[in-house]
Design an enzyme around this catalytic site. Structure first.
Site, mmCIF file in Angstrom:
data_model
loop_
_atom_site.group_PDB
_atom_site.id
_atom_site.type_symbol
_atom_site.label_atom_id
_atom_site.label_comp_id
_atom_site.label_asym_id
_atom_site.label_seq_id
_atom_site.Cartn_x
_atom_site.Cartn_y
_atom_site.Cartn_z
ATOM 1 N N SER A 169 14.946 24.097 70.504
ATOM 2 C CA SER A 169 14.086 24.525 71.613
ATOM 3 C C SER A 169 14.745 23.908 73.076
ATOM 4 O O SER A 169 15.757 24.008 73.302
ATOM 5 C CB SER A 169 12.738 24.205 71.397
ATOM 6 O OG SER A 169 11.900 24.652 72.182
ATOM 7 N N ASP A 268 11.035 35.339 67.612
ATOM 8 C CA ASP A 268 10.964 34.190 68.721
ATOM 9 C C ASP A 268 10.969 34.706 70.157
ATOM 10 O O ASP A 268 11.939 35.577 70.176
ATOM 11 C CB ASP A 268 11.888 33.037 68.538
ATOM 12 C CG ASP A 268 11.751 32.097 69.424
ATOM 13 O OD1 ASP A 268 11.005 31.840 70.466
ATOM 14 O OD2 ASP A 268 12.516 31.174 69.367
#
Length: 325
Positions: A169, A268
């Protein structure tokens, strides 16, 4: 209860709130846990070290086959939107234990400073300083820049011909930007980064790609978080640090590593832009090898949150193979 009586300045629920008195309430994350002499599941040993007045790290050493064994080195940057989580948190500790064991790698998990108390580019500078500290172990003398002594695990077991960086991330974003910096600045001892792992990297921009929101873009949480953690960024959400594929961004041919693994989840929101990033790396004349892995049916950083699933185990095996080959 006390926070209910204070005036909210910025509300980024369910992630973080900042109040007018300057205090910050982090609404998401896992508790800090201590290092372990020998993890009961993986057998990996860990310890905490201080790198500088601003930066610390947790080191992970897998079981050795012999006392003088040399291991690949992975400098890892945790996720959390640049404002949450820690190298010392439960989720990251559990995950890195498994990754270190699977890869047979010495891992340095970096504790960089968080926004908003320390807005970007603080995390980038801390992450670069940590990598320089690790690379400085190739020298015989102690590390004068930081005034902290060397770590014996790195000195005795680190193989600087097999140096990797990685992150998930926000940490994946950091790993990209560190690789770009390594392409133009020398590391101590002229150490080279062999490979980089970008896991669900936090890239964003004003023009929607893939599953990114198509309406009310400026109200999306990922858009707002980025401006919150880097309010001084030139170009805002299209600053090349967050949008490396924007027009005018530095050429991705400058990545300072030899191979790149990009790990993504099908569901995602960040996946579409990461895939375009991968294609741009290939088209921009970079001489290294790029591999993308998109895990069907999974969301953001699923392998960190639920490490016991078969898909999580398979992804960790993939990362481990990338490091150990």
């Amino acid at each position: 209860m006390a926070s209910a009586t204070k005036e909210v300045l910025i509300d980024l629920s369910p992630v973080i709130k900042q109040y007018t008195d300057g205090t910050v309430e982090r609404l998401f994350g896992s508790p800090h846990v201590p290092p372990s002499r020998e993890d009961p599941i993986t057998g990996v040993s860990s310890k905490d070290i201080t790198i500088s007045s601003a930066v610390s790290a947790r080191l992970y050493l897998p079981k050795l086959t012999h006392p003088s064994q040399k291991l690949p080195i992975l400098v890892y940057y945790h996720g959390g939107g640049f404002c949450l989580e820690s190298a010392f948190s439960f989720l990251d500790h559990r995950y890195i234990n498994h990754l270190s064991s699977a890869a047979g790698a010495l891992v340095i998990s970096v504790e960089y400073r968080l926004a908003p108390e320390h807005p970007l580019p603080a995390a980038y500078e801390d992450s670069w300083d940590a990598l320089k500290w690790v690379c400085s172990h190739v020298h015989d003398q102690n590390i004068s820049e930081t005034n902290f002594e060397k770590d014996e695990w790195i000195t005795e077991h680190g193989d600087f011909n097999r140096l990797f960086i990685g992150g998930d991330s926000a940490g994946g974003n950091i790993a990209h930007n560190i690789a770009m910096r390594a392409g133009s600045e020398s590391l101590p001892g002229n150490v080279k980064i062999l490979g980089a792992i970008l896991s669900h990297p936090y890239f964003w921009g004003s023009n929607p790609i893939g599953n990114e929101p198509k309406e009310n873009i400026e109200q999306s949480l990922l858009y707002r978080i980025r401006l919150f953690v880097h309010p001084s960024a030139t170009g805002g959400i299209d600053n090349p640090l967050i949008n490396p594929i924007v027009d005018g961004a530095p050429s991705l041919s400058g990545l300072g590593c030899s191979k790149l693994l990009i790990c993504l989840g099908e569901k995602d929101e960040l996946t579409g832009r990461a895939l375009v990033y991968a294609e741009n790396v290939k088209k921009n004349g970079w001489k290294g090898e790029v591999e993308e892995v998109v895990v069907e049916g999974e969301g953001h950083c699923f392998h960190v949150f639920d490490i016991e699933t078969e898909k999580a185990k398979d992804l960790i095996k993939k990362m481990a193979s990338f490091i150990s080959q």
